[in-house]
Write an enzyme that holds these catalytic residues in place. Sequence first.
Site, PDB file in Angstrom:
ATOM      1  N   GLY A  11       0.791  -1.227   0.000  1.00 37.35           N
ATOM      2  CA  GLY A  11       0.000   0.000   0.000  1.00 37.35           C
ATOM      3  C   GLY A  11       0.823   1.276   0.000  1.00 37.35           C
ATOM      4  N   GLY A  13       2.611   2.458  -2.530  1.00 32.87           N
ATOM      5  CA  GLY A  13       2.596   3.114  -3.834  1.00 32.87           C
ATOM      6  C   GLY A  13       3.695   2.645  -4.769  1.00 32.87           C
ATOM      7  CE  LYS A  14       5.738  -2.508  -2.693  1.00 35.03           C
ATOM      8  NZ  LYS A  14       4.505  -2.154  -1.988  1.00 35.03           N
ATOM      9  CB  SER A  15       2.268  -1.392  -8.016  1.00 40.52           C
ATOM     10  OG  SER A  15       2.589  -2.551  -7.292  1.00 40.52           O
ATOM     11  CD  GLU A  31       6.017  -6.891  -5.104  1.00 39.18           C
ATOM     12  OE1 GLU A  31       6.512  -7.607  -4.218  1.00 39.18           O
ATOM     13  OE2 GLU A  31       4.977  -6.230  -4.945  1.00 39.18           O
ATOM     14  CE1 TYR A  43      -0.781 -10.845   3.361  1.00 36.74           C
ATOM     15  CE2 TYR A  43      -1.616 -10.888   1.119  1.00 36.74           C
ATOM     16  CZ  TYR A  43      -0.633 -10.540   2.025  1.00 36.74           C
ATOM     17  OH  TYR A  43       0.498  -9.896   1.589  1.00 36.74           O
ATOM     18  CD  GLU A  78       5.933  -3.334  -7.358  1.00 36.91           C
ATOM     19  OE1 GLU A  78       5.044  -3.268  -6.498  1.00 36.91           O
ATOM     20  OE2 GLU A  78       5.695  -3.523  -8.573  1.00 36.91           O
ATOM     21  NE  ARG A  79       7.511  -5.253  -0.966  1.00 40.97           N
ATOM     22  CZ  ARG A  79       6.200  -5.380  -0.833  1.00 40.97           C
ATOM     23  NH1 ARG A  79       5.548  -6.295  -1.524  1.00 40.97           N
ATOM     24  NH2 ARG A  79       5.542  -4.617   0.011  1.00 40.97           N
ATOM     25  CD  GLU A 142      -3.277  -5.649  -2.006  1.00 43.02           C
ATOM     26  OE1 GLU A 142      -2.109  -5.548  -2.405  1.00 43.02           O
ATOM     27  OE2 GLU A 142      -4.093  -4.696  -2.045  1.00 43.02           O
TER      28      GLU A 142
END
Length: 195
Positions: A11, A13-15, A31, A43, A78-79, A142
Amino acid sequence: MTIICIDGIIGAGKSTVTHRLKKNLYKCYEEPIDKWTLLPNLYNDMKKYATPFQFQVLFSQYDQYLSFKDCKETVVVERCPWTSKNIFTSLMIENNLFDLSAIDTYNNLYERLSYQVDHFIYIKVDSEMAFERIKKRDRFAEQNISFDYLKSLENKYATSLATLSPSTVTIIDGSNTIEEVEFDVKTAINNFLSH
C-alpha cells in the site's frame, strides 16, 4: 548494470510509481505477482501458505532477474530477493508461520538465486495510510490483510533498512501526491547514478 529497488510496505505506492517510471522510459520490472498463485490463499491461512509462498516469490524474482541479467542499462525493480528474505520471510519466521524445517533450504536457495541491489528507494508511509489505500483499491488477494500485519511490516522495514549502509538507501515520503513521489523517486535515481 546498476539495479535500483523500489520498496515499501503493502500500500506504499510502489506499483504505481514503478508503472509510471516505466512509461518514462526507465527499464522497470514490477513485482511478478501474476506468478504468485498462492497469494490469494496466503492472507486466509498464513501458517499453511507462508513457506510455499515465500519459495514461490523467490523463484519468480529469480526468473525476473534472468530476463534482465545481461542488461547494460540501469534496471529498476519493485522489491527484490533481499526484501523477500529480510522482511517477509524473517517476519514469518519470527511469528512462527514459516516451516522451521525449510529455513536451511530457503537460505541455500536464496544464496544461489538472489542478486545484488545497488540502491534501495524506500517509499515510506505509515501503516494507517497503507491500510486505507489497500481498502480503497480493493484487490481480491488483499482483502484479509490486517492492520496489525501492516504495522509489523512497517516496523520490520525500519529495523532491516537500518542494517544497510545509509549510502545505499533513500527514503521517500510516500504520503505526498503520486506526482510528488514520482518526482522524488526520479530525483533519487538521478542522484544515485550521478555519484
